[in-house]
Structures are given as C-alpha cells and as structure tokens.
Motif scaffolding. Structure first.
Motif, PDB file in Angstrom:
ATOM      1  N   UNK A 359     -26.094 -55.419  73.356  1.00 42.21           N
ATOM      2  CA  UNK A 359     -26.500 -54.666  74.549  1.00 42.21           C
ATOM      3  C   UNK A 359     -27.356 -53.454  74.173  1.00 42.21           C
ATOM      4  N   UNK A 360     -26.945 -52.734  73.128  1.00 39.18           N
ATOM      5  CA  UNK A 360     -27.712 -51.560  72.694  1.00 39.18           C
ATOM      6  C   UNK A 360     -29.090 -51.977  72.167  1.00 39.18           C
ATOM      7  N   UNK A 361     -29.158 -53.089  71.405  1.00 45.67           N
ATOM      8  CA  UNK A 361     -30.443 -53.548  70.869  1.00 45.67           C
ATOM      9  C   UNK A 361     -31.397 -53.932  72.007  1.00 45.67           C
ATOM     10  N   UNK A 362     -30.852 -54.610  73.026  1.00 46.82           N
ATOM     11  CA  UNK A 362     -31.675 -54.996  74.172  1.00 46.82           C
ATOM     12  C   UNK A 362     -32.197 -53.768  74.909  1.00 46.82           C
ATOM     13  N   UNK A 363     -31.312 -52.745  75.042  1.00 45.74           N
ATOM     14  CA  UNK A 363     -31.726 -51.511  75.720  1.00 45.74           C
ATOM     15  C   UNK A 363     -32.828 -50.807  74.943  1.00 45.74           C
ATOM     16  N   UNK A 364     -32.702 -50.802  73.598  1.00 44.33           N
ATOM     17  CA  UNK A 364     -33.715 -50.156  72.762  1.00 44.33           C
ATOM     18  C   UNK A 364     -35.056 -50.890  72.898  1.00 44.33           C
ATOM     19  N   UNK A 365     -35.000 -52.226  72.858  1.00 44.33           N
ATOM     20  CA  UNK A 365     -36.241 -53.013  72.982  1.00 44.33           C
ATOM     21  C   UNK A 365     -36.929 -52.733  74.318  1.00 44.33           C
ATOM     22  N   UNK A 367     -36.631 -50.014  76.230  1.00 41.39           N
ATOM     23  CA  UNK A 367     -37.152 -48.642  76.269  1.00 41.39           C
ATOM     24  C   UNK A 367     -38.432 -48.520  75.441  1.00 41.39           C
ATOM     25  N   UNK A 368     -38.476 -49.224  74.287  1.00 42.87           N
ATOM     26  CA  UNK A 368     -39.696 -49.183  73.471  1.00 42.87           C
ATOM     27  C   UNK A 368     -40.881 -49.767  74.242  1.00 42.87           C
ATOM     28  N   UNK A 369     -40.612 -50.849  74.965  1.00 38.39           N
ATOM     29  CA  UNK A 369     -41.681 -51.463  75.762  1.00 38.39           C
ATOM     30  C   UNK A 369     -42.155 -50.502  76.856  1.00 38.39           C
ATOM     31  N   UNK A 370     -41.210 -49.811  77.481  1.00 43.64           N
ATOM     32  CA  UNK A 370     -41.562 -48.850  78.526  1.00 43.64           C
ATOM     33  C   UNK A 370     -42.391 -47.703  77.942  1.00 43.64           C
ATOM     34  N   UNK A 371     -41.993 -47.251  76.731  1.00 46.23           N
ATOM     35  CA  UNK A 371     -42.745 -46.164  76.089  1.00 46.23           C
ATOM     36  C   UNK A 371     -44.167 -46.588  75.758  1.00 46.23           C
ATOM     37  N   UNK A 372     -44.304 -47.816  75.222  1.00 47.71           N
ATOM     38  CA  UNK A 372     -45.642 -48.311  74.895  1.00 47.71           C
ATOM     39  C   UNK A 372     -46.517 -48.418  76.146  1.00 47.71           C
ATOM     40  N   UNK A 373     -45.905 -48.880  77.225  1.00 52.43           N
ATOM     41  CA  UNK A 373     -46.641 -49.031  78.483  1.00 52.43           C
ATOM     42  C   UNK A 373     -47.075 -47.663  79.013  1.00 52.43           C
ATOM     43  N   UNK A 374     -46.170 -46.678  78.908  1.00 47.92           N
ATOM     44  CA  UNK A 374     -46.495 -45.333  79.407  1.00 47.92           C
ATOM     45  C   UNK A 374     -47.610 -44.714  78.587  1.00 47.92           C
ATOM     46  N   UNK A 375     -47.579 -44.902  77.250  1.00 50.73           N
ATOM     47  CA  UNK A 375     -48.637 -44.363  76.397  1.00 50.73           C
ATOM     48  C   UNK A 375     -49.981 -45.018  76.714  1.00 50.73           C
ATOM     49  N   UNK A 376     -49.914 -46.307  76.971  1.00 52.41           N
ATOM     50  CA  UNK A 376     -51.151 -47.006  77.306  1.00 52.41           C
ATOM     51  C   UNK A 376     -51.740 -46.495  78.616  1.00 52.41           C
ATOM     52  N   UNK A 377     -50.847 -46.065  79.527  1.00 55.49           N
ATOM     53  CA  UNK A 377     -51.303 -45.561  80.825  1.00 55.49           C
ATOM     54  C   UNK A 377     -51.622 -44.075  80.769  1.00 55.49           C
ATOM     55  N   UNK A 378     -51.438 -43.451  79.605  1.00 53.19           N
ATOM     56  CA  UNK A 378     -51.724 -42.027  79.457  1.00 53.19           C
ATOM     57  C   UNK A 378     -50.635 -41.119  80.002  1.00 53.19           C
ATOM     58  N   UNK A 379     -49.468 -41.673  80.267  1.00 53.11           N
ATOM     59  CA  UNK A 379     -48.346 -40.875  80.798  1.00 53.11           C
ATOM     60  C   UNK A 379     -47.496 -40.412  79.617  1.00 53.11           C
ATOM     61  N   UNK A 380     -47.891 -39.290  79.035  1.00 53.12           N
ATOM     62  CA  UNK A 380     -47.187 -38.798  77.836  1.00 53.12           C
ATOM     63  C   UNK A 380     -45.738 -38.402  78.133  1.00 53.12           C
ATOM     64  N   UNK A 386     -39.000 -41.915  76.997  1.00 48.25           N
ATOM     65  CA  UNK A 386     -38.571 -43.217  76.474  1.00 48.25           C
ATOM     66  C   UNK A 386     -38.248 -43.118  74.986  1.00 48.25           C
ATOM     67  N   UNK A 387     -39.083 -42.376  74.231  1.00 49.55           N
ATOM     68  CA  UNK A 387     -38.834 -42.224  72.789  1.00 49.55           C
ATOM     69  C   UNK A 387     -37.512 -41.501  72.537  1.00 49.55           C
ATOM     70  N   UNK A 388     -37.249 -40.475  73.326  1.00 52.17           N
ATOM     71  CA  UNK A 388     -35.985 -39.738  73.160  1.00 52.17           C
ATOM     72  C   UNK A 388     -34.782 -40.642  73.459  1.00 52.17           C
ATOM     73  N   UNK A 389     -34.910 -41.448  74.511  1.00 54.42           N
ATOM     74  CA  UNK A 389     -33.814 -42.363  74.854  1.00 54.42           C
ATOM     75  C   UNK A 389     -33.606 -43.397  73.742  1.00 54.42           C
ATOM     76  N   UNK A 390     -34.734 -43.864  73.136  1.00 55.73           N
ATOM     77  CA  UNK A 390     -34.629 -44.832  72.029  1.00 55.73           C
ATOM     78  C   UNK A 390     -33.905 -44.203  70.847  1.00 55.73           C
ATOM     79  N   UNK A 391     -34.260 -42.959  70.527  1.00 55.00           N
ATOM     80  CA  UNK A 391     -33.628 -42.284  69.379  1.00 55.00           C
ATOM     81  C   UNK A 391     -32.115 -42.152  69.581  1.00 55.00           C
ATOM     82  N   UNK A 393     -30.172 -44.025  71.486  1.00 53.59           N
ATOM     83  CA  UNK A 393     -29.496 -45.325  71.440  1.00 53.59           C
ATOM     84  C   UNK A 393     -29.479 -45.926  70.033  1.00 53.59           C
ATOM     85  N   UNK A 394     -30.461 -45.571  69.233  1.00 56.28           N
ATOM     86  CA  UNK A 394     -30.439 -46.063  67.851  1.00 56.28           C
ATOM     87  C   UNK A 394     -29.270 -45.451  67.068  1.00 56.28           C
TER      88      UNK A 394
END
Length: 409
Positions: A359-365, A367-380, A386-391, A393-394
């Motif tokens: 469950x934790x691994x799925x949540x991390x995956x 959140x990482x996808x959400x972070x990548x999408x936000x960076x691509x959209x310029x939403x820092x 998302x990065x903080x949430x990933x850290x 959960x890791x």
C-alpha cells in the motif's frame, strides 16, 4: 473577475466577502489567478471553522469555566467579524451564539450546584459532629482516637459554611474531642497500675524460659515454649521500657534452645542436601538449553529435567525458592521462544505486513506521478507538496519493510 457563493475577486485583484450586512474587502491578491486568491481566503475561513469546532468541543466536553468560555466566545466572535477570509462568516457567528446559550445554561447549573454543595457540606459536617459525639463515649481508645483524628481531616476537606453555623458546629466537634481525651487520660492512669502486675508475671515467665534454654528434650520443651509464648501474650503489656527488656531476655532464652535444636536437626538433613546436589546438576542441564536454538528440542529437554526433578524429592527449605526460581526462569525463556516462533510464522500477521508495504509503495508511486505532472505543468507548489509527501511515505515504507523482514528471520 472570479467569485463563489461567499466572495469574489474584482479585476484589480481586490477580494471581497459576502455577509448579511453586505460585502466588505478582506484583502487583495496580485500573485496569481482569482481562483487561487479565493482558495487562499477560503483556507483562512476553514481555519476559523476549526477554531469554532475546537471551542465547541471544549465547551461541551470539558469543565471549562463559564467565564472563561464566554471570554473565548467573544474573542473568537471578534476575529470572525473582522476576518480576512471568504466563507459563510454569518453561520460561524450563529454557531457562537448557540454556544453562548450553552455557556449561560452551564452558569445556571453551576449556581445550582454551588447551592447544593453548601447543603451537602452542612450535612457532612453535621454527620462528622454527630459521629464525634458518639465516639466521645467510646472505650475503644485506639480505634476511636484514630477515627477522631481522621474526622479532623474530613472536616478540613469539607467547604466552609457561613461563619455562625460553621463556628457552632466546630464548637460541638471540639467539645466531643475534649471529652474523649479526658476519659482516655483517666483510663491510662489506671492502666499503669495494672502494668505493674504484668511486669511481675512476665518476670516469672522469663525465669522459666531461661531455665529451659539448656534442655535437650526437644519436643516437650518446644511445646512448653509455645505455652510460655501464649501466657506472655495473655499477660498484657508492662511499662514500655520494662516490656522491651523482658522481651529481649525471653527471646534470647528461646534462641539458645532453638539454635541447639537446629544443630541437631541439621545433622538429619543430609538426605535433603544430597537431593539439593542432584537438583543443582539438573539446573545446570536445564540452563544449558539456553539460549533456545530449537524450540522443540529445548521443550523436550526441559520436560526430561522436570520428570527427574519430581522424582528426587525435597531439598532444604532455605534453598528451595532460589532453585525453583532458576528452573522457572528456563521455563519462561522457552515459553517466550515458543511465542516468538509462533509470531514469526503467523501467516496472517505476515500478510498484513506485506499489505502495508504494498500500500505504501503504491501511494509513493502515485505521488511521484502527481509530482512529475505538476512539474510538467509548471506548478512548483503542487510538485513540492508531492515530493514532501513522497519523502514522508518512504520513511514509513522503510519501517514497514523492517517489520516484514522479521517474518523471514
């Protein structure tokens, strides 16, 4: 321009909130879109909602004083009226108005409770005085004296009444204690006379005990010492200093006799000492089973030790507790190893641990996808969240994996 049911943002970036009294400005927003401005001021409103909910909980579920509660309500009301926030501020004020009614009701309840407490305090002090007056005629000097002292503490624990009533009850209480003290003093004066007779009786008992101290008639003399002890207790107490001196002589005479008897009995204990040696060997064998490497082997070994232990028989009384404690320690260690083995091989617990990791691994995956999408959209901001949430959960995942690894240890 952007708006919602409780506020809007005009073309110049000014933010307004809607209330029953009309619109009022709550600030301006130049750093982003109107939607972001409204979202910012909505969060301010949500903070006020949390404050209202917390205050409601405190008032309804704790013993917060009505005065403190009313002050907190008015302070929060002022914050809401002047709040730089967008939301249904009028609804929050209405909730505070309702909470004020609760506080007022509690204030009335406390008033009634104080009156009831005074009535109960009067009843409690009346009962204390009545009991003290009864105890004043008691002849159970020790128990009655202790109870009267306890009643003083009970009196101090009861709240004060009006001065006139309190003084009248205290006078009766003090008079009862004085009557008891005078009667007890007279009783012990008579008792001193009786103690002189006790002294003479105990001197005769001491003389006989000293004469018996060299006897070798173990059974009859032991029985006679029991009789002397019974007569000693039945005689009563002499004066304190005399009592202690006579008692030391009486005990010393018994000690001489019983020490000699103990030496004779010790010679009869050779069989028990042999038993002790055999059981010591069994303890060494049992303790060699630790630490437990194979639970079944250890349990079988301990079972064998227990069977031979029971066949050996008694050991000296003073050695018994320590030896049994050592054997019980081995038993506890093996039992703990059995429980640990069961825990590590429990398939349900392992499945729960694996599910947590997955469950934790799925949540991390995700959140990482959400972070990548936000960076691509310029939403820092969203990317950073998302990065903080990933850290976080890791870190949890690392702990969960440690727990899972224990099942394969």
């Amino acid at each position: 321009m952007s708006s919602d049911p409780w506020g809007r943002v005009d073309e110049q970036g000014n933010v307004f909130v809607k209330t029953a009294d009309g619109e009022r400005s709550v600030g301006s927003w130049q750093a982003g879109s109107p939607d972001e401005a409204l979202a910012y001021f909505r969060r301010k409103y949500e903070g006020l909602v949390v404050e209202v909910e917390l205050l409601e909980r405190r008032v309804r579920t704790t013993d917060l004083a009505p005065k403190d509660a009313a002050t907190a309500i008015e302070h929060l009301r002022a914050n809401i009226v002047d709040a730089h926030a967008v939301g249904d501020l009028d609804a929050l004020v209405k909730r505070l108005d309702a909470l004020g009614g609760v506080v007022e009701s509690r204030r009335e309840e406390r008033k009634v409770a104080r009156a009831k407490a005074q009535e109960e305090a009067h009843g409690a002090k009346e009962r204390i005085v009545t009991e003290a007056e009864q105890l004043a005629q008691s002849t159970d000097w020790r128990q009655a004296g202790e109870r009267l002292r306890a009643l003083v503490d009970s009196w101090k624990a009861v709240p004060r009444l009006d001065r006139k009533t309190d003084d009248e009850l205290w006078h009766r209480f003090s008079q009862a204690r004085s009557v008891f003290a005078k009667r007890r003093k007279s009783h012990f004066a008579e008792l001193d006379q009786q103690r002189e007779g006790v002294r003479r009786t105990k001197e005769r008992l001491v003389a006989e005990a000293e004469a018996l101290s060299t006897s070798t008639d173990w059974n009859d003399t032991s029985a006679r010492y029991r009789d002397l002890m019974r007569d000693w207790k039945a005689a009563g107490r002499a004066q304190r200093d005399v009592e202690e001196s006579l008692w030391q002589r009486f005990r010393a005479a018994q000690d001489v006799f019983f020490a000699a008897r103990g030496e004779v009995y010790a010679e009869r204990d050779s069989e028990q000492r042999d038993n002790q040696n055999l059981k010591e060997q069994l303890l060494v064998e049992a303790e060699a089973l630790l630490p437990v490497e194979d639970v079944k082997t250890a349990r079988a070994g301990l079972r064998s030790v227990n069977e031979r232990w029971e066949e050996i028989g008694h050991v000296p009384r003073d050695a018994r507790p320590k030896m049994e404690a050592r054997l019980h320690a081995v038993e506890r260690a093996i039992r703990d190893a059995e429980e640990e083995l069961w825990r590590r091989t429990n398939p349900e617990a392992r499945a729960r641990a694996q599910a947590t990791v997955d469950q934790l691994q799925a949540s991390i995956d995700k959140l990482k996808a959400q972070g990548d999408k936000a960076r691509a959209a310029g939403n820092d901001r969203k990317a950073r969240e998302a990065d903080e949430a990933v850290a976080a959960r890791e870190e949890w995942l690392a702990e969960a994996r440690k727990a899972l690894e224990e099942f394969s240890g």
